[in-house]
Design a protein around this motif. Structure first.
Motif, PDB file in Angstrom:
ATOM      1  N   LYS A 127       0.825  -1.205   0.000  1.00 48.42           N
ATOM      2  CA  LYS A 127       0.000   0.000   0.000  1.00 48.42           C
ATOM      3  C   LYS A 127       0.860   1.256   0.000  1.00 48.42           C
ATOM      4  CE  LYS A 127      -3.962   2.059   2.443  1.00 48.42           C
ATOM      5  NZ  LYS A 127      -4.936   1.859   3.540  1.00 48.42           N
ATOM      6  N   SER A 128       1.975   1.224   0.720  1.00 48.30           N
ATOM      7  CA  SER A 128       2.873   2.378   0.742  1.00 48.30           C
ATOM      8  C   SER A 128       3.399   2.696  -0.651  1.00 48.30           C
ATOM      9  CB  SER A 128       4.045   2.117   1.701  1.00 48.30           C
ATOM     10  OG  SER A 128       3.586   2.023   3.030  1.00 48.30           O
ATOM     11  N   ALA A 129       3.699   1.647  -1.422  1.00 44.42           N
ATOM     12  CA  ALA A 129       4.176   1.873  -2.787  1.00 44.42           C
ATOM     13  C   ALA A 129       3.096   2.529  -3.641  1.00 44.42           C
ATOM     14  CB  ALA A 129       4.615   0.547  -3.406  1.00 44.42           C
ATOM     15  N   LEU A 130       1.850   2.096  -3.477  1.00 44.15           N
ATOM     16  CA  LEU A 130       0.764   2.702  -4.239  1.00 44.15           C
ATOM     17  C   LEU A 130       0.529   4.150  -3.803  1.00 44.15           C
ATOM     18  CD1 LEU A 130      -1.561   2.765  -6.211  1.00 44.15           C
ATOM     19  CD2 LEU A 130      -2.962   1.517  -4.547  1.00 44.15           C
ATOM     20  N   LEU A 131       0.538   4.415  -2.517  1.00 42.09           N
ATOM     21  CA  LEU A 131       0.333   5.784  -2.049  1.00 42.09           C
ATOM     22  C   LEU A 131       1.433   6.713  -2.547  1.00 42.09           C
ATOM     23  CD1 LEU A 131      -0.951   5.325   1.631  1.00 42.09           C
ATOM     24  CD2 LEU A 131      -2.221   5.344  -0.519  1.00 42.09           C
ATOM     25  N   ALA A 132       2.654   6.198  -2.609  1.00 42.83           N
ATOM     26  CA  ALA A 132       3.757   7.006  -3.138  1.00 42.83           C
ATOM     27  C   ALA A 132       3.537   7.317  -4.619  1.00 42.83           C
ATOM     28  CB  ALA A 132       5.084   6.283  -2.934  1.00 42.83           C
ATOM     29  N   GLU A 133       3.028   6.335  -5.374  1.00 43.20           N
ATOM     30  CA  GLU A 133       2.762   6.555  -6.793  1.00 43.20           C
ATOM     31  C   GLU A 133       1.611   7.540  -6.986  1.00 43.20           C
ATOM     32  OE1 GLU A 133       2.737   6.600 -10.842  1.00 43.20           O
ATOM     33  OE2 GLU A 133       4.311   5.981  -9.444  1.00 43.20           O
ATOM     34  N   ILE A 134       0.586   7.446  -6.142  1.00 41.72           N
ATOM     35  CA  ILE A 134      -0.531   8.396  -6.228  1.00 41.72           C
ATOM     36  C   ILE A 134      -0.039   9.818  -5.980  1.00 41.72           C
ATOM     37  CG2 ILE A 134      -2.658   9.145  -5.082  1.00 41.72           C
ATOM     38  CD1 ILE A 134      -3.261   6.138  -4.598  1.00 41.72           C
ATOM     39  N   GLU A 135       0.801   9.988  -4.971  1.00 43.92           N
ATOM     40  CA  GLU A 135       1.305  11.329  -4.671  1.00 43.92           C
ATOM     41  C   GLU A 135       2.208  11.835  -5.788  1.00 43.92           C
ATOM     42  OE1 GLU A 135       3.355  13.883  -1.019  1.00 43.92           O
ATOM     43  OE2 GLU A 135       3.129  11.716  -0.836  1.00 43.92           O
ATOM     44  N   ARG A 136       3.049  10.960  -6.328  1.00 39.86           N
ATOM     45  CA  ARG A 136       3.939  11.367  -7.412  1.00 39.86           C
ATOM     46  C   ARG A 136       3.149  11.771  -8.652  1.00 39.86           C
ATOM     47  NH1 ARG A 136       5.637  10.139 -12.058  1.00 39.86           N
ATOM     48  NH2 ARG A 136       4.229   8.347 -12.182  1.00 39.86           N
ATOM     49  N   SER A 137       2.106  10.998  -8.955  1.00 41.05           N
ATOM     50  CA  SER A 137       1.364  11.201 -10.192  1.00 41.05           C
ATOM     51  C   SER A 137       0.341  12.319 -10.096  1.00 41.05           C
ATOM     52  CB  SER A 137       0.666   9.889 -10.587  1.00 41.05           C
ATOM     53  OG  SER A 137      -0.089  10.046 -11.746  1.00 41.05           O
ATOM     54  N   SER A 138      -0.321  12.452  -8.943  1.00 40.31           N
ATOM     55  CA  SER A 138      -1.439  13.396  -8.834  1.00 40.31           C
ATOM     56  C   SER A 138      -1.223  14.508  -7.821  1.00 40.31           C
ATOM     57  CB  SER A 138      -2.708  12.629  -8.449  1.00 40.31           C
ATOM     58  OG  SER A 138      -2.602  12.125  -7.125  1.00 40.31           O
ATOM     59  N   GLY A 139      -0.215  14.351  -6.963  1.00 40.81           N
ATOM     60  CA  GLY A 139      -0.007  15.327  -5.903  1.00 40.81           C
ATOM     61  C   GLY A 139      -0.898  15.122  -4.697  1.00 40.81           C
ATOM     62  N   VAL A 140      -1.745  14.100  -4.729  1.00 41.69           N
ATOM     63  CA  VAL A 140      -2.667  13.844  -3.618  1.00 41.69           C
ATOM     64  C   VAL A 140      -1.983  12.945  -2.592  1.00 41.69           C
ATOM     65  CG1 VAL A 140      -4.889  12.854  -2.938  1.00 41.69           C
ATOM     66  CG2 VAL A 140      -4.670  14.091  -5.116  1.00 41.69           C
ATOM     67  N   ARG A 141      -1.924  13.417  -1.348  1.00 42.54           N
ATOM     68  CA  ARG A 141      -1.324  12.611  -0.279  1.00 42.54           C
ATOM     69  C   ARG A 141      -2.427  11.857   0.450  1.00 42.54           C
ATOM     70  NH1 ARG A 141       3.140  15.161   3.617  1.00 42.54           N
ATOM     71  NH2 ARG A 141       4.200  15.055   1.590  1.00 42.54           N
ATOM     72  N   MET A 142      -2.245  10.561   0.577  1.00 46.39           N
ATOM     73  CA  MET A 142      -3.252   9.725   1.220  1.00 46.39           C
ATOM     74  C   MET A 142      -2.711   9.103   2.493  1.00 46.39           C
ATOM     75  SD  MET A 142      -5.409   8.008  -1.893  1.00 46.39           S
ATOM     76  CE  MET A 142      -6.290   9.061  -3.060  1.00 46.39           C
ATOM     77  N   ASN A 143      -3.621   8.582   3.305  1.00 47.53           N
ATOM     78  CA  ASN A 143      -3.305   8.092   4.649  1.00 47.53           C
ATOM     79  C   ASN A 143      -3.197   6.571   4.627  1.00 47.53           C
ATOM     80  OD1 ASN A 143      -3.308   7.309   7.375  1.00 47.53           O
ATOM     81  ND2 ASN A 143      -4.669   8.984   7.982  1.00 47.53           N
ATOM     82  N   PRO A 144      -2.086   6.010   5.042  1.00 47.82           N
ATOM     83  CA  PRO A 144      -1.944   4.543   5.018  1.00 47.82           C
ATOM     84  C   PRO A 144      -2.896   3.822   5.961  1.00 47.82           C
ATOM     85  CG  PRO A 144      -0.091   5.550   6.161  1.00 47.82           C
ATOM     86  CD  PRO A 144      -0.852   6.663   5.531  1.00 47.82           C
ATOM     87  N   ASN A 145      -3.512   4.546   6.886  1.00 51.13           N
ATOM     88  CA  ASN A 145      -4.411   3.915   7.861  1.00 51.13           C
ATOM     89  C   ASN A 145      -5.887   4.071   7.507  1.00 51.13           C
ATOM     90  OD1 ASN A 145      -2.239   3.133   9.611  1.00 51.13           O
ATOM     91  ND2 ASN A 145      -2.050   5.292  10.170  1.00 51.13           N
ATOM     92  N   VAL A 146      -6.171   4.622   6.336  1.00 47.78           N
ATOM     93  CA  VAL A 146      -7.545   4.787   5.867  1.00 47.78           C
ATOM     94  C   VAL A 146      -7.747   3.847   4.673  1.00 47.78           C
ATOM     95  CG1 VAL A 146      -9.161   6.394   4.762  1.00 47.78           C
ATOM     96  CG2 VAL A 146      -7.738   7.141   6.691  1.00 47.78           C
ATOM     97  N   PRO A 147      -8.875   3.125   4.631  1.00 48.92           N
ATOM     98  CA  PRO A 147      -9.084   2.170   3.534  1.00 48.92           C
ATOM     99  C   PRO A 147      -9.107   2.860   2.178  1.00 48.92           C
ATOM    100  CG  PRO A 147     -11.095   2.443   4.818  1.00 48.92           C
ATOM    101  CD  PRO A 147     -10.002   3.113   5.585  1.00 48.92           C
TER     102      PRO A 147
END
Length: 565
Positions: A345-365
């Protein structure tokens, strides 16, 4: 020794597909059909099956997707350099198109599996100085151009591909058509079996089709009428010339238009759909044909995240080659499963932030939706009632990531992408949401491993199979899906995931209510209030879906039921 010579003596099966996802750097695929073909090739290598794969080179790729300032999809070529991954072979054949010889040269990519087994993949190329400039671009863009250009591509694939195999020295006993794009191949074989006694004008076939049917296997993938290639006979006769008499072609491919699915059905001795329900739907669409079912599968080593691969090595060391052993994954320690998931999940969240600038929470589904953007897949169903989604988020915080391309000529699909972006803009003040552009094989590997919930919302029964959910399940991601395609076979409510609706083609309003109600009252409460049950479901998804919905099992079935019949 030529590059192709090591494969000639043993190869007996040829698999034809307009697209194939060999690796992310080779842009020879558009979506699920190509991904399946790639997994088929990988498992063919693992099992050391005597196969050769034939496709188009598609130098310009399929579609490079850019999202404009208004959320609109902007189409670009997606080129790749064949010389980086394949070698040109010193051979050419010609297929006649519009009375001109169109020369075709193959490039060879050799797929090698970890066991050392090798499978040849031939990429057909018309970008040759010997060709008329009109014909050089036939194989450049996957699914590019209109109907006439598409038919030219299918002539190159079916007619040219079969001639090329013979010219190279392959002795093929079985031809497997992955969708109807290569249906002119069995028509080319038919030309060699002309009856001595010919009757004209009475609707009789002047060829013996039985030897052709004995050689041909046809897998159909789409339960949607519009998804079956049809060409005007005026265009077909102009392009094909005297390839096959017009009355004979009409007997095999339909009276009004050249229907490639009908042509393949009539000239293939083994026909199958790609899931049990899909086969049922196809039998209704094409009554009178014996249509079997071999449910699709996915290639486990390609789609399992490294963190999970390390876990699987501990309980089932041979899982990559014998996926049946993943039945023991339900014995994995809960803590280890959750740690592996959070790494993915951390790898996906990093890709989301890199691609869209949106930072997401690893503890939220994190809910993920990723597939071709088209109307029947309803990519906006989750977003159809923004206020209801806000209310759910207020009780149980959630996050959403969406990805997918619309076909360049699918105007409603492109409008859906704009609509999704408007919804995201409206909701993003409260709910973290992102759209990842240019969804491809590499992005898919990250998404199927890193989401918490894999959402799929087609209108039943319009989903043929839908393998992305299988890939997600291998990584402990729980499916939340309409009852269609493969999911009907894998679904165990509250065990492997959850169903949306009852599998009937309900209205959008009914289905969105079913989605929201279960999301709010079952899915999210389980994540937040019963984490042990959530992890138990993750383990059940891996141990029940992995051993069954894999391309190893799929290819063993094709080998026994279709190739050796």
């Amino acid at each position: 020794m030529t590059l192709i010579e090591p494969f000639l003596q043993r190869t007996r099966i040829a698999y034809f597909s307009m697209e194939i996802a060999v690796r992310p750097e080779m842009h020879t695929y558009a979506g699920g059909l190509g991904i399946l073909a790639g997994d088929t090739a990988r498992s063919a290598a693992d099992l050391d099956l005597p196969m050769v794969f034939v496709t188009l080179i598609s130098r310009e790729g399929y579609l490079g997707q850019e999202i404009g300032p208004g959320g609109e999809q902007i189409d670009h070529p997606d080129p790749w350099e064949p010389g980086d991954w394949a070698a040109p072979l010193d051979a050419m054949v010609a297929a006649t198109i519009e009375g001109r010889p169109v020369w075709i040269r193959p490039w060879l990519h050799v797929l090698t599996c970890p066991l050392g087994n090798r499978i040849p993949i031939l990429l057909l190329d018309t970008q040759l100085e010997q060709n008329d400039p009109l014909d050089r671009t036939i194989t450049d863009r996957l699914y590019g151009g209109g109907d006439v250009h598409r038919l030219k591509q299918e002539i190159v694939l079916g007619v040219g591909g079969e001639r090329l195999l013979r010219a190279l020295g392959f002795e093929v006993e079985t031809f497997h058509l992955n969708e109807g794009h290569a249906a002119l191949l069995p028509a080319a074989l038919l030309r060699r079996h002309r009856r001595q006694s010919i009757r004209s004008g009475d609707g009789a076939l002047n060829y013996d089709a039985d030897p052709v049917r004995a050689q041909c296997v046809f897998t159909t993938h789409t339960p949607i009428e519009a998804g079956h290639d049809r060409f005007a006979y005026a265009d077909a006769e102009r392009l094909l010339g005297d390839f096959l008499e017009p009355d004979q072609l009409r007997l095999l491919a339909g009276s009004d238009r050249l229907n490639m699915t009908h042509l393949a059905l009539n000239l293939s001795g083994y026909v199958n759909g790609v899931a049990e329900r899909h086969a049922q739907t196809t039998r209704r669409m094409f009554p009178g044909y014996a249509i079997r079912a071999i449910t699709n599968g996915v290639h486990l080593p390609t789609w399992v995240h490294p963190a999970y691969a390390r876990l699987f090595n501990g309980v089932a060391p041979d899982w990559a080659h014998n996926p049946e052993t993943l039945a023991d994954a339900d014995q994995l320690p809960d803590g280890s499963v959750w740690t592996a998931h959070q790494e993915a999940k951390s790898a996906l969240l990093a890709e989301i932030e890199r691609s869209s600038g949106v930072r997401m929470n690893p503890n939220v589904p994190l809910i993920a939706f990723a597939r071709r953007i088209t109307a029947y897949k309803r990519p906006d169903l989750l977003l159809s009632d923004p206020e209801r989604l806000r209310a759910i988020h207020a009780r149980y915080p959630l996050q959403v990531v969406i990805a997918g391309k619309a076909h360049p000529s699918d105007a409603p699909g492109k409008q859906l992408i704009e609509h999704i972006h408007r919804r995201i803009a409206d909701l993003s003040d409260q709910i973290p949401m992102a759209f990842l552009p240019n969804y491809d094989m590499a992005a898919a590997q990250t998404m199927v491993a890193g989401a918490d919930i894999w959402l799929n919302t087609p209108i039943p029964p319009l989903e043929a199979s839908g393998t992305s959910g299988m890939k997600a399940a291998l990584n402990g991601v729980l499916n939340f899906s309409a009852l269609d395609g493969w999911w009907i076979e894998a679904w165990r409510e509250g065990v492997t995931g959850w169903a949306i609706g009852d599998g009937s083609p309900g209205t959008g309003e009914e289905d969105s209510e079913a989605l929201y109600a279960k999301l709010e009252n079952v899915v999210l409460p389980t994540y937040y209030d019963d984490r042990p049950q959530w992890i138990e479901m993750m383990k059940q998804a891996i141990s029940k879906i992995g051993p069954r919905f894999n391309s190893q099992r799929m290819m063993r079935r094709y080998a026994v039921e279709a190739y050796l019949r």
